[in-house]
Write a protein that holds these residues in place. Structure first.
Motif, PDB file in Angstrom:
ATOM      1  N   GLY A  10       0.823  -1.192   0.000  1.00 12.42           N
ATOM      2  CA  GLY A  10       0.000   0.000   0.000  1.00 12.42           C
ATOM      3  C   GLY A  10       0.858   1.242   0.000  1.00 12.42           C
ATOM      4  N   MET A  11       0.210   2.372   0.263  1.00 11.04           N
ATOM      5  CA  MET A  11       0.897   3.645   0.317  1.00 11.04           C
ATOM      6  C   MET A  11       0.974   4.105   1.769  1.00 11.04           C
ATOM      7  SD  MET A  11      -0.727   5.616  -2.962  1.00 11.04           S
ATOM      8  CE  MET A  11       0.366   6.996  -2.701  1.00 11.04           C
ATOM      9  N   VAL A  12       2.128   4.601   2.149  1.00  7.83           N
ATOM     10  CA  VAL A  12       2.328   5.036   3.520  1.00  7.83           C
ATOM     11  C   VAL A  12       3.315   6.199   3.523  1.00  7.83           C
ATOM     12  CG1 VAL A  12       4.202   3.395   3.930  1.00  7.83           C
ATOM     13  CG2 VAL A  12       2.814   4.194   5.858  1.00  7.83           C
ATOM     14  N   GLN A  13       3.233   7.035   4.516  1.00  9.04           N
ATOM     15  CA  GLN A  13       4.194   8.122   4.654  1.00  9.04           C
ATOM     16  C   GLN A  13       5.478   7.621   5.295  1.00  9.04           C
ATOM     17  OE1 GLN A  13       2.125  11.229   6.837  1.00  9.04           O
ATOM     18  NE2 GLN A  13       1.576  12.237   4.911  1.00  9.04           N
ATOM     19  N   ALA A  14       6.547   8.328   5.047  1.00  9.50           N
ATOM     20  CA  ALA A  14       7.834   7.992   5.656  1.00  9.50           C
ATOM     21  C   ALA A  14       7.685   7.920   7.172  1.00  9.50           C
ATOM     22  CB  ALA A  14       8.883   9.030   5.278  1.00  9.50           C
ATOM     23  N   GLY A  15       8.299   6.893   7.744  1.00  5.03           N
ATOM     24  CA  GLY A  15       8.185   6.651   9.170  1.00  5.03           C
ATOM     25  C   GLY A  15       7.067   5.699   9.539  1.00  5.03           C
ATOM     26  N   GLY A  16       6.214   5.397   8.584  1.00 10.32           N
ATOM     27  CA  GLY A  16       5.096   4.516   8.841  1.00 10.32           C
ATOM     28  C   GLY A  16       5.471   3.047   8.770  1.00 10.32           C
ATOM     29  N   SER A  17       4.444   2.201   8.885  1.00  9.26           N
ATOM     30  CA  SER A  17       4.646   0.757   8.914  1.00  9.26           C
ATOM     31  C   SER A  17       3.660   0.051   7.991  1.00  9.26           C
ATOM     32  CB  SER A  17       4.462   0.219  10.337  1.00  9.26           C
ATOM     33  OG  SER A  17       5.401   0.773  11.226  1.00  9.26           O
ATOM     34  N   LEU A  18       4.085  -1.096   7.518  1.00  7.46           N
ATOM     35  CA  LEU A  18       3.228  -2.002   6.766  1.00  7.46           C
ATOM     36  C   LEU A  18       3.627  -3.428   7.127  1.00  7.46           C
ATOM     37  CD1 LEU A  18       3.182  -0.516   3.131  1.00  7.46           C
ATOM     38  CD2 LEU A  18       1.229  -0.662   4.685  1.00  7.46           C
ATOM     39  N   ARG A  19       2.677  -4.343   7.006  1.00 10.85           N
ATOM     40  CA  ARG A  19       3.005  -5.752   7.161  1.00 10.85           C
ATOM     41  C   ARG A  19       2.575  -6.493   5.905  1.00 10.85           C
ATOM     42  NH1 ARG A  19       0.968 -10.399  11.414  1.00 10.85           N
ATOM     43  NH2 ARG A  19      -0.943 -10.231  10.164  1.00 10.85           N
ATOM     44  N   LEU A  20       3.538  -7.114   5.265  1.00 10.89           N
ATOM     45  CA  LEU A  20       3.263  -7.930   4.089  1.00 10.89           C
ATOM     46  C   LEU A  20       3.035  -9.376   4.512  1.00 10.89           C
ATOM     47  CD1 LEU A  20       5.977  -6.592   1.613  1.00 10.89           C
ATOM     48  CD2 LEU A  20       3.718  -5.655   2.140  1.00 10.89           C
ATOM     49  N   SER A  21       2.194 -10.048   3.749  1.00 10.08           N
ATOM     50  CA  SER A  21       1.925 -11.460   3.993  1.00 10.08           C
ATOM     51  C   SER A  21       2.159 -12.243   2.719  1.00 10.08           C
ATOM     52  CB  SER A  21       0.480 -11.674   4.457  1.00 10.08           C
ATOM     53  OG  SER A  21       0.233 -11.016   5.680  1.00 10.08           O
ATOM     54  N   CYS A  22       2.560 -13.481   2.886  1.00 11.58           N
ATOM     55  CA  CYS A  22       2.753 -14.392   1.761  1.00 11.58           C
ATOM     56  C   CYS A  22       2.106 -15.716   2.140  1.00 11.58           C
ATOM     57  CB  CYS A  22       4.229 -14.570   1.473  1.00 11.58           C
ATOM     58  SG  CYS A  22       4.590 -15.785   0.187  1.00 11.58           S
ATOM     59  N   ALA A  23       0.981 -15.994   1.530  1.00 14.14           N
ATOM     60  CA  ALA A  23       0.250 -17.227   1.813  1.00 14.14           C
ATOM     61  C   ALA A  23       0.674 -18.292   0.823  1.00 14.14           C
ATOM     62  CB  ALA A  23      -1.246 -16.974   1.720  1.00 14.14           C
ATOM     63  N   ALA A  24       1.019 -19.463   1.338  1.00  9.40           N
ATOM     64  CA  ALA A  24       1.505 -20.553   0.503  1.00  9.40           C
ATOM     65  C   ALA A  24       0.515 -21.706   0.484  1.00  9.40           C
ATOM     66  CB  ALA A  24       2.859 -21.033   1.012  1.00  9.40           C
ATOM     67  N   SER A  25       0.417 -22.326  -0.663  1.00 10.43           N
ATOM     68  CA  SER A  25      -0.389 -23.545  -0.795  1.00 10.43           C
ATOM     69  C   SER A  25       0.458 -24.603  -1.485  1.00 10.43           C
ATOM     70  CB  SER A  25      -1.663 -23.278  -1.590  1.00 10.43           C
ATOM     71  OG  SER A  25      -1.348 -22.810  -2.878  1.00 10.43           O
ATOM     72  N   GLY A  26       0.037 -25.839  -1.345  1.00  7.31           N
ATOM     73  CA  GLY A  26       0.862 -26.927  -1.842  1.00  7.31           C
ATOM     74  C   GLY A  26       1.864 -27.312  -0.771  1.00  7.31           C
ATOM     75  N   ARG A  27       3.008 -27.855  -1.168  1.00 11.43           N
ATOM     76  CA  ARG A  27       4.048 -28.166  -0.204  1.00 11.43           C
ATOM     77  C   ARG A  27       4.652 -26.852   0.262  1.00 11.43           C
ATOM     78  NH1 ARG A  27       9.318 -32.174  -0.734  1.00 11.43           N
ATOM     79  NH2 ARG A  27      10.235 -31.568   1.257  1.00 11.43           N
ATOM     80  N   THR A  28       4.615 -26.544   1.546  1.00 10.72           N
ATOM     81  CA  THR A  28       4.907 -25.199   2.016  1.00 10.72           C
ATOM     82  C   THR A  28       6.101 -25.084   2.963  1.00 10.72           C
ATOM     83  OG1 THR A  28       3.338 -25.501   3.820  1.00 10.72           O
ATOM     84  CG2 THR A  28       2.507 -24.509   1.785  1.00 10.72           C
ATOM     85  N   ARG A  29       6.647 -26.178   3.460  1.00  6.85           N
ATOM     86  CA  ARG A  29       7.683 -26.044   4.482  1.00  6.85           C
ATOM     87  C   ARG A  29       9.052 -25.863   3.831  1.00  6.85           C
ATOM     88  NH1 ARG A  29       7.458 -27.293  10.047  1.00  6.85           N
ATOM     89  NH2 ARG A  29       5.214 -27.335   9.721  1.00  6.85           N
TER      90      ARG A  29
END
Length: 122
Positions: A10-29
């Motif tokens: 997303g869009m954020v101002q300097a100093g801000g925070s974001l959390r990205l996620s990566c969802a896996a399917s299939g063999r995931t380990r």
């Protein structure tokens, strides 16, 4: 086969925070990494986590600001990004690899997410 879906950009101002996620399917380990690519630049390594979550590495540019984590019960890897800077603006990709090699090299990864845009304004 592994399918990866990135989200959380997303869009954020300097100093801000974001959390990205990566969802896996299939063999995931698998060991996982986050990479990013800014306009006109090559894709670069951001962070790595091994299959159990006990080993983590970071690029110098993000160490102390970003944290990679995984929840194997949810087949999801996260990238918590704090104190964001305009130079963090890029498309962020998660990736998984089947075997060893240089964790910081994108050529060592076998599966990729579609990417999620992060834009940090000054």
């Amino acid at each position: 086969q592994v399918q990866l879906v990135d989200s959380g950009g997303g869009m954020v101002q300097a100093g801000g925070s974001l959390r990205l996620s990566c969802a896996a399917s299939g063999r995931t380990r698998y060991p996982m990494g986050w990479f990013r690519q800014a306009p006109g630049k090559e894709r670069e390594f951001v962070a790595y986590i091994n299959a159990s979550g006990s080993i983590r590495y970071y690029a110098d540019s993000v160490r102390g600001r970003f944290t990679i984590a995984r929840d194997n019960t949810k087949n999801t890897v996260y990238l918590q990004m704090n104190s964001l800077k305009p130079e963090d603006t890029a498309i962020y990709y998660c990736a998984a690899r089947r075997s060893g090699g240089y964790y910081y090299s994108d050529s060592e990864y076998d599966y990729w997410g579609q990417g999620t845009q992060v834009t940090v304004s000054a």
